[in-house]
Enzyme design. Structure first.
Site, PDB file in Angstrom:
ATOM      1  N   ILE A 122       5.600  -0.148   9.164  1.00 29.12           N
ATOM      2  CA  ILE A 122       4.767  -1.266   8.732  1.00 29.12           C
ATOM      3  C   ILE A 122       5.221  -1.511   7.288  1.00 29.12           C
ATOM      4  O   ILE A 122       5.268  -0.584   6.476  1.00 29.12           O
ATOM      5  CB  ILE A 122       3.245  -0.949   8.850  1.00 29.12           C
ATOM      6  CG1 ILE A 122       2.395  -2.111   8.315  1.00 29.12           C
ATOM      7  CG2 ILE A 122       2.856   0.358   8.189  1.00 29.12           C
ATOM      8  CD1 ILE A 122       0.902  -1.987   8.659  1.00 29.12           C
ATOM      9  N   SER A 123       5.621  -2.730   6.996  1.00 30.82           N
ATOM     10  CA  SER A 123       6.234  -3.015   5.694  1.00 30.82           C
ATOM     11  C   SER A 123       5.271  -2.771   4.545  1.00 30.82           C
ATOM     12  O   SER A 123       4.051  -2.847   4.697  1.00 30.82           O
ATOM     13  CB  SER A 123       6.700  -4.476   5.633  1.00 30.82           C
ATOM     14  OG  SER A 123       7.825  -4.652   6.440  1.00 30.82           O
TER      15      SER A 123
END
Length: 214
Positions: free
Chosen positions: A64-65
């Site tokens: 997840i960035s």
């Protein structure tokens, strides 16, 4: 579903402040970061990490960035409500939710089947509804819905996929991290059928964009 409580909301506001300090100024983007329950996009055992400004592993060897990266890429797009946006790499759906929160019509493609199924279900559950989600090869884009106002690539591309540029409207923008190992955040603006303006915005690290080898 896990809950979203006052403690989470407080932590999100702290995260918004961090993202602001790093240089993101777009109020709508900051508002989306402040509103979306990022902890729900992660395995519940990692909930405490959800509001730190860093990337985190999720299923299928993806991440997840980092919230700053999501905010930065989104700000570069200069979204207007109802813009049609092609997102390459649905991933956890966090970036997708940010785009939806800003009123975009989102068409998102994910390469990993287990992630695609999980995220599709999850986004519906928490009330974020992209126009279309697809399982497939992002390098090919999505010709049947092209051209797009905006295109966002959320994985590192070793080279520029020309097909994607071709699916931008004139006046449209594409933000893509290009490079092997370390990526340079790159913004393309389509000036005419044949001309593109290119700007570079420093180094970032992304998981690699997977190309369909079949």
């Amino acid at each position: 579903m896990h809950k979203d409580n006052y403690r989470h909301k407080g932590k999100r506001q702290q995260l918004v402040e961090i993202v602001k300090r790093k240089g993101v100024t777009d109020k709508k983007v900051l508002g989306a970061i402040g509103k979306i329950p990022r902890h729900l996009f992660m395995d519940s055992s990692f909930e405490d990490h959800a509001y730190q400004d860093k990337a985190f592993p999720i299923a299928a060897d993806q991440t997840i960035s980092q919230p700053y990266t999501v905010a930065f890429q989104t700000e570069l797009l200069e979204l207007s409500k109802n813009d049609s946006v092609l997102e390459i790499g649905t991933g956890s759906g966090y970036q997708t939710a940010v785009l939806c929160e800003l009123g975009a019509k989102v068409y998102s493609i994910e390469r990993q089947h287990e992630l695609y199924k999980k995220t599709k279900n999850f986004l519906e559950k928490i009330g974020y509804r992209p126009k279309q989600l697809s399982f497939g090869d992002g390098y090919k884009g999505w010709p049947e819905y092209a051209p797009f106002d905006k295109i966002i690539v959320t994985a590192g591309a070793p080279y520029l996929p020309k097909t994607l540029l071709g699916q931008l409207k004139v006046g449209g923008k594409m933000v893509i991290p290009i490079g092997k190992g370390v990526q340079v955040m790159t913004l393309f603006t389509r000036k005419s059928d044949t001309e593109f303006d290119k700007k570079e915005y420093g180094d970032f690290r992304f998981v690699p964009l997977l190309e369909d080898k079949n």
